[in-house]
Design a protein around this motif. Structure first.
Motif, PDB file in Angstrom:
ATOM      1  N   MET A 130       4.588  13.840  -6.005  1.00 41.98           N
ATOM      2  CA  MET A 130       3.358  13.600  -5.252  1.00 41.98           C
ATOM      3  C   MET A 130       2.466  12.632  -6.026  1.00 41.98           C
ATOM      4  N   ASP A 131       1.884  11.672  -5.319  1.00 51.64           N
ATOM      5  CA  ASP A 131       0.929  10.762  -5.948  1.00 51.64           C
ATOM      6  C   ASP A 131      -0.384  11.497  -6.213  1.00 51.64           C
ATOM      7  N   LEU A 132      -0.930  11.283  -7.410  1.00 49.23           N
ATOM      8  CA  LEU A 132      -2.241  11.851  -7.739  1.00 49.23           C
ATOM      9  C   LEU A 132      -3.259  10.728  -7.593  1.00 49.23           C
ATOM     10  N   ASN A 133      -3.806  10.584  -6.393  1.00 53.04           N
ATOM     11  CA  ASN A 133      -4.606   9.387  -6.105  1.00 53.04           C
ATOM     12  C   ASN A 133      -6.026   9.432  -6.645  1.00 53.04           C
ATOM     13  N   GLY A 166       5.245  17.163 -16.352  1.00 53.25           N
ATOM     14  CA  GLY A 166       4.605  16.815 -15.092  1.00 53.25           C
ATOM     15  C   GLY A 166       5.199  17.475 -13.860  1.00 53.25           C
ATOM     16  N   THR A 167       6.159  18.389 -14.047  1.00 50.49           N
ATOM     17  CA  THR A 167       6.827  18.970 -12.872  1.00 50.49           C
ATOM     18  C   THR A 167       5.876  19.806 -12.023  1.00 50.49           C
ATOM     19  N   PHE A 168       4.900  20.456 -12.652  1.00 50.93           N
ATOM     20  CA  PHE A 168       3.886  21.168 -11.868  1.00 50.93           C
ATOM     21  C   PHE A 168       2.750  20.236 -11.484  1.00 50.93           C
ATOM     22  N   ILE A 175      14.713  19.224 -12.707  1.00 55.83           N
ATOM     23  CA  ILE A 175      13.584  19.955 -13.285  1.00 55.83           C
ATOM     24  C   ILE A 175      13.923  20.390 -14.708  1.00 55.83           C
ATOM     25  N   TRP A 176      15.151  20.874 -14.919  1.00 54.62           N
ATOM     26  CA  TRP A 176      15.590  21.280 -16.259  1.00 54.62           C
ATOM     27  C   TRP A 176      15.358  20.185 -17.294  1.00 54.62           C
ATOM     28  N   GLY A 195       4.549  23.549 -20.819  1.00 49.31           N
ATOM     29  CA  GLY A 195       4.014  23.544 -19.467  1.00 49.31           C
ATOM     30  C   GLY A 195       4.194  24.874 -18.774  1.00 49.31           C
ATOM     31  N   ASN A 196       5.349  25.501 -18.983  1.00 50.63           N
ATOM     32  CA  ASN A 196       5.622  26.792 -18.371  1.00 50.63           C
ATOM     33  C   ASN A 196       4.650  27.849 -18.881  1.00 50.63           C
ATOM     34  N   LEU A 197       4.359  27.816 -20.186  1.00 56.95           N
ATOM     35  CA  LEU A 197       3.405  28.771 -20.753  1.00 56.95           C
ATOM     36  C   LEU A 197       1.990  28.498 -20.256  1.00 56.95           C
ATOM     37  N   CYS A 198       1.588  27.237 -20.242  1.00 58.94           N
ATOM     38  CA  CYS A 198       0.209  26.902 -19.884  1.00 58.94           C
ATOM     39  C   CYS A 198      -0.071  27.132 -18.399  1.00 58.94           C
TER      40      CYS A 198
END
Length: 273
Positions: free
Chosen positions: A1-4, A28-30, A100-101, A108-111
């Motif tokens: 997704m673009d973060l505009n 950046g996966t999330f 994703i792996w 990122g998973n922890l945060c």
């Protein structure tokens, strides 16, 4: 997704004052999976050059926040410790494609602090400790079990960075037992329970995640009875801390947690004999 709404990407190797609208960018996966209208600038960690994961001289394992799931999985294949199987079991607990792996990071998973985050389960079960870096250079250490404080909530202060997680040698020497349940064959974890048996003093730790809004790690100097284990879990998890979403009702999650905890108790008790 673009973060505009994002107007700038800054290299994390080049210090600059933290400002409202900043966010750390790891895999950046999330971050790129849904709108982030509050963001204006991303601070990119991809060029920091941190060693993804390594075995230290004291026998502990240090995992950089930027270590990907794929890198952690590959590292575990050559790791000669009793707890090694748990690395792969938790990596496989992701509801994720190979793409994703290769992008999603441990940090990122922890945060993100989602209840079903398997890196939370993994590092909390092995008594992991987070190294946090503040904007003024101050460092502090927090146990993973205390770092995640609720569903989507963590102990990070504004602008603070999760640098790494260290797993102690004592925990890596433990026997482990793993149980996971999902409502669907490829569904997100609804309950995930991990047990660790310390060969030195015979103590048992049981870590409950996915079913609860935060990781719950219970430690027993000796393996408890079934009744004592059930009572300890009931005391540690408040009624409103059983997670509730489309991946499982609180009552089901609670039931599966008690069932898995008892299976783990019996499995590791057999090993201890």
């Amino acid at each position: 997704m673009d973060l505009n709404t994002v107007v700038e990407i800054r290299d994390a190797r080049q210090p600059a004052p933290w400002r409202p609208g900043d966010a750390w960018l790891g895999g950046g996966t999330f971050l790129f999976s849904e709108p982030q209208p509050h963001l204006r600038r991303l601070v990119d960690l991809s060029r920091t050059g941190w060693t993804p994961v390594e075995l230290l001289a004291d026998g502990s394992v240090e995992i950089a926040a930027t270590c990907t799931v794929a890198q952690l999985s590959r590292f575990a294949k050559g790791l000669d410790v009793r707890a090694a199987p748990l690395f792969e079991q938790c990596c496989r607990a992701f509801l994720a494609s190979f793409k994703i792996w290769n992008m999603a990071t441990v940090g990122g998973n922890l945060c993100n602090a989602l209840p079903a985050g398997p890196m939370i389960s993994f590092t909390a079960a092995l008594d992991g400790e987070c190294l946090l870096l503040a904007q003024d250079g101050v460092r502090r250490r927090v146990r993973v079990a205390d770092f995640v404080t609720g569903a989507g909530r963590n102990d990070l202060a504004e602008g603070e960075l999760l640098r790494s997680v260290t797993l102690p040698a004592r925990a890596l020497a433990c026997r482990t037992a793993f149980r996971q349940a999902s409502l669907y064959g490829l569904g997100r974890s609804g309950a995930l329970v991990i047990g660790t048996l310390d060969p030195v003093d015979g103590s048992l730790a049981v870590t409950v995640t996915a079913a609860t809004v935060r990781p719950v790690r219970l430690w027993f100097p000796l393996p408890p009875t079934a009744e004592a284990l059930r009572e300890a879990i009931g005391d540690a998890v408040a009624d409103d801390e059983w997670f509730d979403d489309i991946h499982g009702l609180p009552e089901w999650r609670r039931h599966m947690t008690f069932r898995f905890a008892e299976e783990i108790r019996r499995e590791l008790e057999e090993v201890a004999r």
